[in-house]
Design a protein around this motif. Structure first.
Motif, short mmCIF file in Angstrom:
data_model
loop_
_atom_site.label_atom_id
_atom_site.label_comp_id
_atom_site.label_asym_id
_atom_site.label_seq_id
_atom_site.Cartn_x
_atom_site.Cartn_y
_atom_site.Cartn_z
N LYS A 1 65.62 -12.48 10.29
CA LYS A 1 65.86 -13.07 11.62
C LYS A 1 65.47 -14.54 11.62
CE LYS A 1 64.58 -12.72 16.48
NZ LYS A 1 65.93 -13.14 16.89
N LYS A 2 64.35 -14.85 10.98
CA LYS A 2 63.87 -16.23 10.93
C LYS A 2 64.86 -17.12 10.16
CE LYS A 2 60.02 -19.01 9.17
NZ LYS A 2 58.73 -18.97 8.43
N ILE A 3 65.31 -16.66 9.01
CA ILE A 3 66.23 -17.45 8.17
C ILE A 3 67.55 -17.67 8.89
CG2 ILE A 3 67.58 -17.41 6.03
CD1 ILE A 3 65.26 -15.88 4.73
N LEU A 4 68.09 -16.62 9.50
CA LEU A 4 69.39 -16.74 10.17
C LEU A 4 69.30 -17.57 11.43
CD1 LEU A 4 70.69 -13.08 9.68
CD2 LEU A 4 71.36 -15.13 8.42
N ASN A 5 68.18 -17.49 12.14
CA ASN A 5 68.01 -18.34 13.32
C ASN A 5 68.03 -19.81 12.95
OD1 ASN A 5 67.91 -16.19 15.04
ND2 ASN A 5 65.68 -16.19 15.30
N GLU A 6 67.44 -20.14 11.79
CA GLU A 6 67.44 -21.53 11.32
C GLU A 6 68.85 -22.00 11.00
OE1 GLU A 6 64.78 -21.56 8.03
OE2 GLU A 6 62.95 -21.46 9.27
N ARG A 7 69.74 -21.02 10.71
CA ARG A 7 71.14 -21.37 10.41
C ARG A 7 72.03 -21.16 11.63
NH1 ARG A 7 72.08 -18.11 4.84
NH2 ARG A 7 74.26 -18.62 5.37
N SER A 8 71.38 -21.04 12.83
CA SER A 8 72.10 -20.86 14.11
C SER A 8 72.95 -19.59 14.11
CB SER A 8 72.98 -22.08 14.40
OG SER A 8 72.19 -23.25 14.48
N LEU A 9 72.43 -18.54 13.48
CA LEU A 9 73.12 -17.25 13.46
C LEU A 9 72.25 -16.21 14.14
CD1 LEU A 9 74.45 -17.17 9.77
CD2 LEU A 9 75.78 -17.61 11.84
N GLU A 10 72.88 -15.39 15.00
CA GLU A 10 72.18 -14.31 15.66
C GLU A 10 72.12 -13.09 14.74
OE1 GLU A 10 70.77 -13.76 18.67
OE2 GLU A 10 70.94 -15.84 19.32
N LEU A 11 70.99 -12.38 14.76
CA LEU A 11 70.86 -11.12 14.03
C LEU A 11 70.67 -10.00 15.05
CD1 LEU A 11 70.66 -9.57 11.35
CD2 LEU A 11 68.19 -9.97 11.39
N VAL A 12 71.55 -9.01 15.00
CA VAL A 12 71.56 -7.93 15.97
C VAL A 12 71.44 -6.60 15.22
CG1 VAL A 12 72.95 -6.73 17.71
CG2 VAL A 12 72.90 -9.23 17.65
N LEU A 13 70.65 -5.67 15.77
CA LEU A 13 70.48 -4.35 15.18
C LEU A 13 71.20 -3.31 16.03
CD1 LEU A 13 66.65 -4.44 14.35
CD2 LEU A 13 68.57 -5.26 12.96
N VAL A 14 71.78 -2.32 15.36
CA VAL A 14 72.52 -1.26 16.05
C VAL A 14 72.02 0.11 15.60
CG1 VAL A 14 74.77 -0.14 16.28
CG2 VAL A 14 74.60 -2.62 16.44
N ASN A 15 71.74 0.94 16.59
CA ASN A 15 71.43 2.36 16.39
C ASN A 15 70.30 2.62 15.38
OD1 ASN A 15 71.65 5.10 16.81
ND2 ASN A 15 73.38 5.37 15.41
N PRO A 16 69.13 2.02 15.56
CA PRO A 16 68.00 2.40 14.71
C PRO A 16 67.56 3.82 15.06
CG PRO A 16 67.27 0.90 16.42
CD PRO A 16 68.76 0.99 16.54
N VAL A 17 67.45 4.69 14.05
CA VAL A 17 67.12 6.10 14.31
C VAL A 17 65.63 6.24 14.61
CG1 VAL A 17 69.03 6.93 12.91
CG2 VAL A 17 66.80 6.56 11.84
N GLY A 18 65.21 7.46 14.95
CA GLY A 18 63.88 7.73 15.48
C GLY A 18 62.73 7.06 14.75
N GLN A 19 62.51 7.40 13.47
CA GLN A 19 61.38 6.84 12.74
C GLN A 19 61.47 5.34 12.62
OE1 GLN A 19 59.79 8.88 9.19
NE2 GLN A 19 61.42 10.38 9.45
#
Length: 656
Positions: free
Chosen positions: A602-620
């Motif tokens: 997330k830190k690296i991509l934010n520095e490159r003006s890119l959003e990082l999004v997570l989808v459907n993280p399971v229970g654990q």
């Protein structure tokens, strides 16, 4: 591994059809976004309890005892420990008839094979009969398979003989060799039963089917080559197991070849192979191959007696001691210079015996639509070998050839083993003198005919078509056994299996996902040609848990995907990349290193003006992200239930 895979598949399926009514992004203003919930926290003790229960008792072994009165639970426990009480309580005369027929049929195969395999292990032939009497009786009480026919087997016999022969000569020190064989059998039994009691049966699974195919094939070739000594009548023969030393020994001692032995051996070998071929072509004639070994023994013994074969250079078995198994507990040696040798031999032969026995049991259980308990089988086979070592027996397990005959003969319960043991007992008490003139060359022919079926050429070709890495594992084990030694072949087989697991764990698969037109479903663009990439989005699916072993690779691979996507966009003059979406549906678990990698990404991509999004993280995964503070770092507006919602919400946010 299987449990994890099923979780991945179910998770992936759950995220397949994400919205029942597909909508274009233009029509989704504002989009409806569902909240991703974090499962409730459980205490460390509860978590450990659940993990241990799934690890040790994945089959929920104690389910049958729930809500049962004490006496009923006691009866169920007795049946669980001694399955003979479970099937014995409903035993009928019709079942007895079937078991008697199958028991006598497999006895006709077990008697000549027992004598032959004992010779293969450099043990007195009578030990093979002893090992076909006591172990089947014990297994019939403790085993859970209805079709497994127990006794000596070729591969374990070969390995035991070759490993002990490295330090002790069976010809110069026969008493010591026999003592070490019984001691190694005891350690094999202790090792096997310990695996079952500690619920560690998964260790045997490290010998995968491809490596076993190669190992068994190589061992079968070595076993067959070793029988050239008896088949050609050679007196001075190498004790080494490799292909090259054996062939050198065969041609160096060409002058010792006896044409009488060769003619008799090849004639009966042809008879055995023809009988096997007939049974394979027509399963109703299974009894032909089952009766062929005993028929060969009877005919060759008659010919040997009539024509005075020993006078023509054909060696015979000679005197075999009559009577029951003599006790051998006093021969077990737990100290001295050969202790490490017996422990090592016991563990290696124990693993091989377990692998073959459980594989055979599961094969025939699936054909009859019932299940066997792998851990109970380990305990049964282990106790069987411990008791056998005290009754002049060496390592035994379920034999594929005898079990196949048992199955085809219509066995209904493990009582067929009792019938077989009774037939062997009758032989030991009354028929031993009849084997005096049995030629040794017949034993070699029986062994060759038995192990040929272990060479699975079609199975190897299927591996080549299906998975080249599995084929490599198969061939590595095969040539390891053939060119080096049986023990080294086994070590190579295990090493290749572990290497394959290591590759899969350290280099997990990641795929680029695209939208299936007309739906809100996202699939791999490499698998589905119609799947299209979303402009300004890079959607990646991670198909593995993220652990310390692969976390850095996952980070590097995601950054590489981002670089390659930017290069592709520049080349095609498309909209610039603004958002990377990680589909976490197949990430069944994550550790501290994996969490740190997500933060770093997330830190690296934010520095490159890119959003990082997570989808459907399971229970654990969701729970660990929440506990580590990563959930708050991303924010609820960057964690979504479906890829469709993530694309719609992020498109509004980054002005795509």
């Amino acid at each position: 591994m299987v449990g994890s895979l099923s979780m991945v598949e179910s998770s992936a399926a759950a995220s397949g059809l994400e919205d029942p009514m597909p909508l274009s992004r233009a029509a989704m203003a504002p989009p409806e976004v569902h909240r991703v919930d974090v499962p409730p926290e459980i205490s460390a003790f509860q978590c450990l309890k659940l993990r241990l229960r799934e690890f040790l008792f994945p089959d929920d072994s104690f389910h049958q005892f729930k809500n049962q009165p004490f006496l009923k639970s006691l009866a169920l426990a007795l049946q669980y420990v001694f399955p003979i009480f479970a099937w014995g309580s409903d035993y009928t005369l019709s079942l007895l008839k079937s078991d008697v027929i199958s028991g006598i049929t497999i006895a006709s195969l077990a008697i000549p094979q027992g004598i032959s395999y004992a010779k293969l292990a450099d043990l007195p032939p009578i030990v093979g009969l002893y090992s076909s009497f006591v172990p089947p009786l014990i297994y019939s009480a403790l085993g859970s398979s209805r079709d497994l026919a127990v006794g000596p087997v070729s591969i374990a016999s070969l390995v035991m003989g070759s490993m002990l022969r490295e330090e002790v000569s069976p010809n110069k020190q026969p008493a010591l060799f026999l003592q070490l064989a019984f001691t190694a059998t005891f350690f094999a039994g202790v090792f096997q039963s310990s695996l079952g009691l500690l619920r560690l049966g998964f260790i045997v699974d490290f010998l995968s089917k491809p490596t076993l195919t190669g190992f068994m094939g190589g061992a079968a070739v070595i076993v067959s080559l070793q029988q050239l000594k008896g088949l050609l009548g050679i007196v001075h023969f190498t004790t080494r197991m490799g292909f090259i030393p054996v062939m050198q020994s065969v041609f160096r001692h060409e002058g010792e070849w006896a044409w009488q032995t060769v003619v008799m051996g090849l004639s009966f070998l042809a008879f055995l192979l023809i009988a096997r071929h007939i049974s394979l072509r027509r399963q109703k004639l299974f009894w032909v191959s089952a009766a062929a070994p005993l028929t060969s023994v009877i005919l060759s013994t008659i010919l040997s007696f009539v024509f005075k074969a020993p006078n023509h250079g054909i060696k015979t078995i000679g005197h075999l001691q009559k009577g029951l198994n003599p006790p051998s507990a006093n021969m077990l040696d737990f100290e001295g210079t050969y202790l490490s040798l017996t422990i090592k031999t016991g563990i290696v032969t124990g693993i091989l015996a377990l692998t073959e026995g459980i594989a055979v049991g599961r094969t025939f259980a699936s054909l009859k639509n019932y299940q066997i308990d792998g851990n109970k089988e380990m305990i049964a086979i282990g106790i069987m070998n411990i008791a056998g070592s005290c009754a002049s027996c060496y390592v035994t397990t379920g034999s594929f050839s005898r079990s196949a005959v048992n199955y085809n003969a219509g066995s209904k319960t493990a009582a067929s083993n009792i019938v077989m043991a009774t037939a062997v007992l009758f032989t030991m008490l009354f028929l031993m003198p009849l084997f005096y003139y049995t030629p040794n060359v017949i034993l070699s022919a029986i062994i060759i005919a038995a192990v040929i079926g272990l060479i699975d050429v079609k199975g190897a070709l299927r591996l080549w078509k299906l998975d080249k890495l599995d084929f490599l594992a198969c061939m590595s084990a095969f040539f390891g056994v053939l060119l080096i030694s049986v023990q080294m072949g086994l070590a190579i087989a295990v090493a290749v299996s572990l290497f394959k697991i290591l590759i899969q764990v350290t280099r997990p698969n990641t795929v680029v996902l695209g939208n299936i037109p007309g739906t809100n479903t996202y699939r791999s663009v490499a698998q589905y040609r119609e799947a299209t990439r979303m402009p300004s989005f890079l959607i990646l699916g991670i198909e593995s848990p993220i652990y310390f072993t692969n976390s850095m690779y996952v980070q590097e691979r995601i950054l590489r995907w981002a670089r390659e996507e930017e290069e592709r966009i520049t080349k095609l003059d498309e909209n610039p990349l603004k958002c990377i979406i990680l589909d976490m549906a197949a990430v069944t678990d994550i550790d501290t290193s994996g969490v740190e990698v997500l933060k770093e990404l997330k830190k690296i991509l934010n520095e490159r003006s890119l959003e990082l999004v997570l989808v459907n993280p399971v229970g654990q995964v969701a729970q660990k992200l929440s506990q580590s503070g990563t959930w708050e770092l991303f924010g609820s507006d960057r964690i979504f239930v479906t890829i469709g919602e993530a694309v719609a919400a992020s498109a509004c946010k980054v002005n795509v």
